[in-house]
Design a protein around this motif. Structure first.
Motif, mmCIF file in Angstrom:
data_model
loop_
_atom_site.group_PDB
_atom_site.id
_atom_site.type_symbol
_atom_site.label_atom_id
_atom_site.label_comp_id
_atom_site.label_asym_id
_atom_site.label_seq_id
_atom_site.Cartn_x
_atom_site.Cartn_y
_atom_site.Cartn_z
ATOM 1 N N ALA A 278 -12.132 20.307 52.730
ATOM 2 C CA ALA A 278 -11.294 18.249 53.385
ATOM 3 C C ALA A 278 -12.586 17.348 52.983
ATOM 4 O O ALA A 278 -12.254 16.543 53.363
ATOM 5 N N SER A 279 -13.855 17.486 53.479
ATOM 6 C CA SER A 279 -14.481 16.365 53.696
ATOM 7 C C SER A 279 -15.055 16.178 51.710
ATOM 8 O O SER A 279 -15.433 14.708 52.025
ATOM 9 N N THR B 235 -12.439 16.351 49.847
ATOM 10 C CA THR B 235 -11.168 16.182 48.939
ATOM 11 C C THR B 235 -10.376 14.906 49.516
ATOM 12 O O THR B 235 -9.580 13.729 48.547
ATOM 13 N N ARG B 236 -10.260 14.548 50.469
ATOM 14 C CA ARG B 236 -9.751 13.242 51.119
ATOM 15 C C ARG B 236 -10.594 12.717 52.344
ATOM 16 O O ARG B 236 -11.477 13.112 52.599
ATOM 17 N N ASN C 174 -11.213 10.955 55.269
ATOM 18 C CA ASN C 174 -11.321 10.809 57.136
ATOM 19 C C ASN C 174 -11.443 9.688 58.224
ATOM 20 O O ASN C 174 -12.631 9.645 57.831
ATOM 21 N N GLN D 175 -4.978 20.541 60.256
ATOM 22 C CA GLN D 175 -3.785 21.383 59.257
ATOM 23 C C GLN D 175 -2.779 20.839 58.648
ATOM 24 O O GLN D 175 -2.363 20.600 59.309
ATOM 25 N N GLU E 57 -6.444 22.838 50.141
ATOM 26 C CA GLU E 57 -6.383 21.766 51.209
ATOM 27 C C GLU E 57 -7.092 21.344 52.892
ATOM 28 O O GLU E 57 -7.073 21.153 53.263
ATOM 29 N N ASN E 58 -6.524 23.179 53.641
ATOM 30 C CA ASN E 58 -7.015 23.805 54.932
ATOM 31 C C ASN E 58 -8.378 24.038 55.339
ATOM 32 O O ASN E 58 -9.007 24.646 55.864
ATOM 33 N N LEU F 59 -9.857 14.671 59.722
ATOM 34 C CA LEU F 59 -11.413 16.039 59.130
ATOM 35 C C LEU F 59 -10.412 17.576 59.540
ATOM 36 O O LEU F 59 -11.001 18.488 58.403
#
Length: 157
Positions: A12-13, A15-16, A18, A27, A6-7, A24
Motif C-alpha cells: 500500500a505504501s 502503489t498508492r 496516502n 482496506q 491492494e490490501n 495507508l
C-alpha cells in the motif's frame, strides 16, 4: 489476487498515495465492476512466474495526473504482488515489455511517479533511461511522515 495486493500493508505504501496513516491502513474490496471500469482507462497485463500470477503492469494514455501534459504520453504502473517474486529482475523485464507495447500503440513518451523512499524502483528506472523531471513534495504518507513523488520521463526512440 488484486484484492490481496491492494490490501497488503507492504504494498500500500508503494502503489498508492496516502495522505495519512488512515489512508495507508485502509482496506478496500475490488469488485468485478471495479476491474471492468479500470479496463476502460488502463491497458493491463498480468505477470506470471512459473505459471503463477505474481503481479500486474499497466499503462494509461494521457491521464489527468501527468506532470507534463504532453499529448500521446503513457503513464505506467507495475506491481510485483508476491514477495517471493521481488528482486528477481521481473520489474526490469516488465518495464521493457510495457515500453514495447506502448511503442506499438504509437506513443513515444512515458511518464511515471515513484515515491522517494522507494530507492530500488528509482534506481531501476534510472538504469532503464528514465530521467527525473520534478518532485511533488508532501505527496504520500509512510513511516510517520510525508514523502515526495519523483516524476520521471523517458522518450522512446
Amino acid at each position: 489476487m488484486f484484492n490481496q495486493w491492494e490490501n497488503d500493508p507492504s504494498l500500500a505504501s508503494l502503489t498508492r498515495p496516502n495522505q495519512n496513516r488512515e489512508d495507508l491502513e485502509r482496506q478496500t474490496v475490488l469488485t468485478m465492476d471495479d476491474l471492468t471500469q479500470r479496463l476502460e482507462h488502463h491497458h493491463i497485463y498480468l505477470i506470471y512466474l512459473d505459471d503463477k500470477i505474481i503481479g500486474e503492469m499497466n499503462y494509461m494514455v494521457d491521464p489527468p495526473h501527468l506532470y507534463k501534459k504532453k499529448p500521446g504520453t503513457a503513464w505506467i504502473g507495475i506491481t510485483i504482488g508476491e514477495p517471493e517474486a521481488r528482486g528477481k529482475g521481473i520489474g526490469y523485464r516488465a518495464i521493457q515489455f510495457l515500453e514495447e507495447q506502448i511503442k506499438q500503440h504509437g506513443l513515444m513518451r512515458i511518464e511515471l511517479g515513484v515515491f522517494e523512499f522507494n530507492l530500488q524502483a528509482h534506481k531501476l528506472y534510472k538504469k532503464l533511461g528514465y530521467e527525473e523531471i520534478s518532485r511533488i513534495h508532501d505527496f504520500t504518507f509512510w513511516q510517520n511522515r510525508m514523502w515526495s513523488d519523483i516524476r520521471m520521463e523517458k522518450v522512446l526512440g
